[in-house]
Design a protein around this motif. Structure first.
Motif, mmCIF file in Angstrom:
data_model
loop_
_atom_site.group_PDB
_atom_site.id
_atom_site.type_symbol
_atom_site.label_atom_id
_atom_site.label_comp_id
_atom_site.label_asym_id
_atom_site.label_seq_id
_atom_site.Cartn_x
_atom_site.Cartn_y
_atom_site.Cartn_z
ATOM 1 N N ILE A 1 12.555 68.111 7.747
ATOM 2 C CA ILE A 1 11.752 67.215 7.022
ATOM 3 C C ILE A 1 10.812 67.670 5.975
ATOM 4 C CG2 ILE A 1 10.016 65.115 7.376
ATOM 5 C CD1 ILE A 1 11.340 65.142 10.133
ATOM 6 N N ARG A 2 10.452 67.032 4.978
ATOM 7 C CA ARG A 2 9.636 67.572 3.963
ATOM 8 C C ARG A 2 8.626 66.496 3.253
ATOM 9 N NH1 ARG A 2 10.311 66.987 -1.293
ATOM 10 N NH2 ARG A 2 12.372 67.014 -2.336
ATOM 11 N N PRO A 3 7.329 66.589 2.935
ATOM 12 C CA PRO A 3 6.655 65.441 2.145
ATOM 13 C C PRO A 3 7.261 65.411 0.793
ATOM 14 C CG PRO A 3 5.534 67.371 2.401
ATOM 15 C CD PRO A 3 6.596 67.796 3.220
ATOM 16 N N CYS A 4 6.973 64.040 0.415
ATOM 17 C CA CYS A 4 7.426 63.763 -0.998
ATOM 18 C C CYS A 4 6.140 63.185 -1.736
ATOM 19 C CB CYS A 4 8.645 62.905 -1.167
ATOM 20 S SG CYS A 4 10.036 63.758 -0.651
ATOM 21 N N THR A 5 5.381 63.900 -2.296
ATOM 22 C CA THR A 5 3.992 63.381 -2.531
ATOM 23 C C THR A 5 4.013 62.768 -3.999
ATOM 24 O OG1 THR A 5 3.323 65.621 -2.937
ATOM 25 C CG2 THR A 5 2.936 64.766 -0.772
ATOM 26 N N ALA A 6 4.490 63.238 -4.740
ATOM 27 C CA ALA A 6 4.297 62.748 -6.280
ATOM 28 C C ALA A 6 5.681 63.162 -7.181
ATOM 29 C CB ALA A 6 3.291 63.518 -6.885
ATOM 30 N N GLY A 7 5.392 62.740 -8.416
ATOM 31 C CA GLY A 7 6.765 62.959 -9.393
ATOM 32 C C GLY A 7 7.816 61.814 -9.455
ATOM 33 N N LYS A 8 8.652 62.226 -10.248
ATOM 34 C CA LYS A 8 9.849 61.164 -10.505
ATOM 35 C C LYS A 8 10.487 60.809 -8.936
ATOM 36 C CE LYS A 8 10.204 62.005 -15.427
ATOM 37 N NZ LYS A 8 11.232 62.128 -16.481
ATOM 38 N N GLU A 9 10.852 61.905 -8.395
ATOM 39 C CA GLU A 9 11.528 61.592 -7.342
ATOM 40 C C GLU A 9 11.058 60.796 -6.459
ATOM 41 O OE1 GLU A 9 13.204 64.511 -3.514
ATOM 42 O OE2 GLU A 9 11.631 65.141 -4.771
ATOM 43 N N ALA A 10 9.667 60.980 -6.066
ATOM 44 C CA ALA A 10 8.986 60.211 -5.137
ATOM 45 C C ALA A 10 8.928 58.695 -5.541
ATOM 46 C CB ALA A 10 7.400 60.747 -4.746
ATOM 47 N N GLY A 11 8.674 58.568 -6.838
ATOM 48 C CA GLY A 11 8.333 57.210 -7.571
ATOM 49 C C GLY A 11 9.773 56.553 -7.381
ATOM 50 N N ALA A 12 10.901 57.032 -7.747
ATOM 51 C CA ALA A 12 11.981 56.460 -7.643
ATOM 52 C C ALA A 12 12.426 56.164 -6.253
ATOM 53 C CB ALA A 12 13.205 57.416 -8.306
ATOM 54 N N ALA A 13 12.280 56.961 -5.254
ATOM 55 C CA ALA A 13 12.497 56.727 -3.968
ATOM 56 C C ALA A 13 11.774 55.769 -3.144
ATOM 57 C CB ALA A 13 12.346 58.012 -3.300
ATOM 58 N N ALA B 1 5.392 44.562 -3.033
ATOM 59 C CA ALA B 1 4.484 45.381 -3.465
ATOM 60 C C ALA B 1 3.886 45.034 -5.018
ATOM 61 C CB ALA B 1 4.741 46.952 -3.367
ATOM 62 N N GLY B 2 3.123 44.891 -5.325
ATOM 63 C CA GLY B 2 2.831 44.657 -6.903
ATOM 64 C C GLY B 2 3.019 45.826 -7.668
ATOM 65 N N PRO B 3 2.724 45.614 -8.989
ATOM 66 C CA PRO B 3 2.998 46.785 -10.052
ATOM 67 C C PRO B 3 1.862 48.016 -9.537
ATOM 68 C CG PRO B 3 1.757 45.029 -11.016
ATOM 69 C CD PRO B 3 2.227 44.558 -9.820
ATOM 70 N N GLY B 4 2.139 49.080 -10.130
ATOM 71 C CA GLY B 4 1.307 50.003 -9.613
ATOM 72 C C GLY B 4 2.091 51.463 -9.144
ATOM 73 N N ASN B 5 1.093 52.164 -8.391
ATOM 74 C CA ASN B 5 1.555 53.283 -7.890
ATOM 75 C C ASN B 5 1.949 52.870 -6.475
ATOM 76 O OD1 ASN B 5 1.533 55.488 -5.912
ATOM 77 N ND2 ASN B 5 0.450 56.608 -7.716
ATOM 78 N N LEU B 6 3.543 53.002 -6.219
ATOM 79 C CA LEU B 6 3.911 52.568 -4.859
ATOM 80 C C LEU B 6 3.445 53.526 -3.636
ATOM 81 C CD1 LEU B 6 7.470 51.307 -5.828
ATOM 82 C CD2 LEU B 6 5.567 49.862 -5.097
#
Length: 172
Positions: free
Chosen positions: A106-118, A130-135
C-alpha cells in the motif's frame, strides 16, 4: 510478475478476472502490526497482531485505489509494509465462487495526474457528489480521508466454475 502457462481449461482467465474486478466494489485489505513483523510476542493495543478492513476501490493501470483515514489501522500498519488483499463474488453455491487473492503493498497517492485521475474516477463510480475543484482536498475535508493505492505483486484468480479449487496466477 509473469503469467504462468495457462491450460486450455483456463483460457479467458484474465478477461474473467478483469470482469470480476469491474463488477466488484469492495476489497478486503489485510495487514500485520509491527509486533508481528518483528516476531515479538507482544500484542498491539487492540489485542491482535493482524487486521482486515474492507474498502471501496477503483482499479486503474494495475492498481487498486481507495480513500481511507490516515489514522486507520490498515493504513498505519499497511503503508510501507507487505499487505494482502482479496475480493470475491458472493455466491450461494460454492461451485460459483470466484475471487482474487493478492499480496503486495500500500502506498499513498498524494498529488499529481495519477491521483487526480483516480479521484475523479472514484467519484464517478460511486456517485459521490463533489463539486468542481481539488477532489483530494474534498475527501480530506469532508471525509478525513486520503487516497491510497494497493499495488499487487502476486495475484491469483480462483474460479470454482472451472472446478473447485481452480486458480491461476495472473498479471494485472
Amino acid at each position: 510478475m509473469q503469467n504462468e502457462p495457462i491450460e486450455p481449461a483456463m483460457a479467458g482467465i484474465r478477461e474473467d478476472c478483469l470482469r470480476l474486478i469491474q463488477e466488484t466494489r469492495v476489497m478486503t485489505l489485510s495487514t500485520r502490526a509491527a509486533t508481528c513483523r518483528t516476531g515479538e510476542e507482544t500484542e498491539d493495543a487492540s489485542g491482535s497482531g493482524v487486521w482486515a478492513a474492507p474498502v471501496y476501490f477503483i482499479f486503474r493501470q494495475g492498481g487498486f485505489y481507495f480513500f481511507s483515514s490516515p489514522a486507520s489501522r490498515h493504513i498505519h500498519e499497511g503503508v510501507g509494509y507487505p499487505a494482502a488483499a482479496s475480493l470475491f463474488q458472493d455466491a450461494e453455491d460454492p461451485a460459483r465462487l470466484r475471487g482474487l487473492q493478492m499480496s503486495g503493498g500500500i502506498r499513498p497517492c498524494t498529488a499529481g495526474k495519477e491521483a487526480g485521475a483516480a479521484a475523479l474516477a472514484y467519484v464517478g463510480r460511486f456517485g459521490i457528489p463533489a463539486g468542481p475543484g481539488n477532489l483530494l482536498r474534498f475527501f480530506k475535508t469532508q471525509f478525513h480521508s486520503d487516497l491510497y493505492k494497493f499495488i499487487p505483486e502476486t495475484a491469483y484468480f480462483m474460479d470454482n466454475q472451472r472446478g473447485i479449487g481452480n486458480r491461476a496466477k495472473i498479471l494485472l
